[in-house]
Design an enzyme around this catalytic site. Structure first.
Site, PDB file in Angstrom:
ATOM      1  N   ASP A 187       0.745  -1.063   0.028  1.00  0.00           N
ATOM      2  CA  ASP A 187      -0.028   0.211  -0.149  1.00  0.00           C
ATOM      3  C   ASP A 187       0.755   1.176  -0.018  1.00  0.00           C
ATOM      4  OD1 ASP A 187      -2.946   0.699   0.572  1.00  0.00           O
ATOM      5  OD2 ASP A 187      -1.771   2.152   1.858  1.00  0.00           O
ATOM      6  N   ASN A 195      -2.399  12.916  -3.728  1.00  0.00           N
ATOM      7  CA  ASN A 195      -3.202  13.208  -4.863  1.00  0.00           C
ATOM      8  C   ASN A 195      -3.694  14.525  -4.415  1.00  0.00           C
ATOM      9  OD1 ASN A 195      -3.336  11.496  -6.562  1.00  0.00           O
ATOM     10  ND2 ASN A 195      -4.844  10.205  -5.630  1.00  0.00           N
ATOM     11  N   HIS A 200      -4.525  14.421  -9.438  1.00  0.00           N
ATOM     12  CA  HIS A 200      -4.502  13.220 -10.085  1.00  0.00           C
ATOM     13  C   HIS A 200      -3.709  12.654 -11.165  1.00  0.00           C
ATOM     14  CE1 HIS A 200      -7.921  12.022  -7.172  1.00  0.00           C
ATOM     15  NE2 HIS A 200      -8.134  13.302  -7.126  1.00  0.00           N
ATOM     16  N   ASP A 204      -1.591   9.322 -11.075  1.00  0.00           N
ATOM     17  CA  ASP A 204      -1.374   8.514 -11.953  1.00  0.00           C
ATOM     18  C   ASP A 204      -0.037   7.800 -12.397  1.00  0.00           C
ATOM     19  OD1 ASP A 204      -4.388   8.124 -11.811  1.00  0.00           O
ATOM     20  OD2 ASP A 204      -4.674   8.851 -13.846  1.00  0.00           O
ATOM     21  N   GLU A 231      -4.585   2.676  -4.279  1.00  0.00           N
ATOM     22  CA  GLU A 231      -3.096   2.477  -4.215  1.00  0.00           C
ATOM     23  C   GLU A 231      -2.615   1.263  -3.733  1.00  0.00           C
ATOM     24  OE1 GLU A 231      -4.832   4.621  -0.546  1.00  0.00           O
ATOM     25  OE2 GLU A 231      -5.432   4.180  -2.425  1.00  0.00           O
TER      26      GLU A 231
END
Length: 316
Positions: A187, A195, A200, A204, A231
């Site tokens: 994680d 973010n 974003h 990504d 994530e």
């Protein structure tokens, strides 16, 4: 089977498939060379002269199609095909038997172990060319459909659907083989803050870079790197004991830290991950199921988060 004559390309109503890797399995080198002459101008031809050699090749470098004799000393073609279909890493490789067997019972055994077709000796070259062409096209189409259905669109890793299907199969395979199975749950630390701060699009890109690190940690054909969603990632490691899982988990955590992706709210100012890992022994745990391995790895992940993140911890 006598040596096959070298023949020119034969017209077919089927479109020509892209060049593919074909593995020819036969204990007679003369037969292998004959097959090579037939297909060498269209495809990459590899060879194996025994069942164990064929299995080793398929696990290391999976071919697109196998042309295999049934009657071979030691491990015969039926046993090889059954082993291939029993392994999630090789189960999708189509097998065409090239055989002198002709009775109904013998043909039924070929179908029962999972072949897609068989060609009877003496071989008709036209028939063999067209059957190979048809099955290579089907393989290419099924691979494309499988990628669409089983891969995460952002990272290209296996998605949850593929993970759920492979997990149970690998657990049962390890149970039959009497070997261990390990699982890493990964994680990204403070990813929501990442973010919020960087946007974003940057998020990504970071997911893709972390995914590549997870993919790089899958060093064997049977290992499965997965993006579960958000994530969170998983790395499935069949036939790996606890110590091996520890090495992979700690190395992966260090590799992602070494990417030096700036993260003002992260541990040490860079993107890090927390990893929980667990190892199970399916053959010794009659009442345990594959889901229990995931649960234990999740508990270990929570412990890593609670202990300060940016670390790998084992399940109890």
């Amino acid at each position: 089977m006598s040596a096959l004559p070298q023949t020119p390309a034969i017209p077919s109503g089927l479109p020509a498939p892209a060049p593919s890797r074909i593995l020819v399995v036969d204990d007679q080198p003369l037969n292998i060379h004959a097959m090579h002459r037939v297909f060498r101008n269209e495809h990459e031809i590899c060879m194996a002269t025994s069942g164990p050699q064929a299995l080793e090749f398929c696990r290391a470098t999976p071919p697109d199609l196998i042309l295999m004799d049934v009657l071979m000393p030691g491990m015969n073609g039926l046993e090889v095909c059954r082993a291939l279909k029993d392994d999630p890493a090789t189960e999708h490789i189509p097998v065409i038997f090239v055989t002198g067997l002709s009775t109904q019972d013998e043909e039924n055994r070929c179908w029962e172990v999972g072949c897609v077709d068989f060609i009877t000796k003496p071989v008709n070259i036209t028939t063999m060319r067209n059957r190979v062409r048809a099955h290579l096209l089907l393989k290419q189409q099924s691979d494309l459909l499988r990628q669409t259905a089983w891969l995460d669109g952002l990272t290209g890793l296996a998605n949850r659907r593929q993970f759920d299907e492979r997990l149970e199969k690998e657990w049962l395979r390890c149970q039959r083989a009497g070997c261990a199975m390990s699982l890493l749950v990964i994680d990204i630390d403070h990813f929501k803050r990442y973010n919020d701060r960087y946007g974003h699009l940057a998020g990504d890109d970071t997911l893709r870079r972390v995914a590549e690190a997870v993919r790089g940690a899958a060093r064997r054909p049977g290992d499965l790197p997965v993006r579960l969603g958000g994530e969170e990632f998983v790395l499935m490691l069949p036939e790996i004991e606890r110590e091996g899982a520890r090495v992979v988990a700690e190395r992966l955590e260090a590799d992602i830290r070494a990417l030096q992706i700036a993260h003002a709210d992260g541990e040490g100012g860079v993107v890090t991950v927390s990893v929980g890992y667990a190892t199970g022994h399916p053959s010794r745990e009659d009442q345990a199921r594959a889901e229990s391995l995931v649960g234990r790895a999740d508990v270990a992940l929570y412990a890593a988060k609670t202990a300060g993140r940016a670390r790998a911890l084992a399940a109890e």
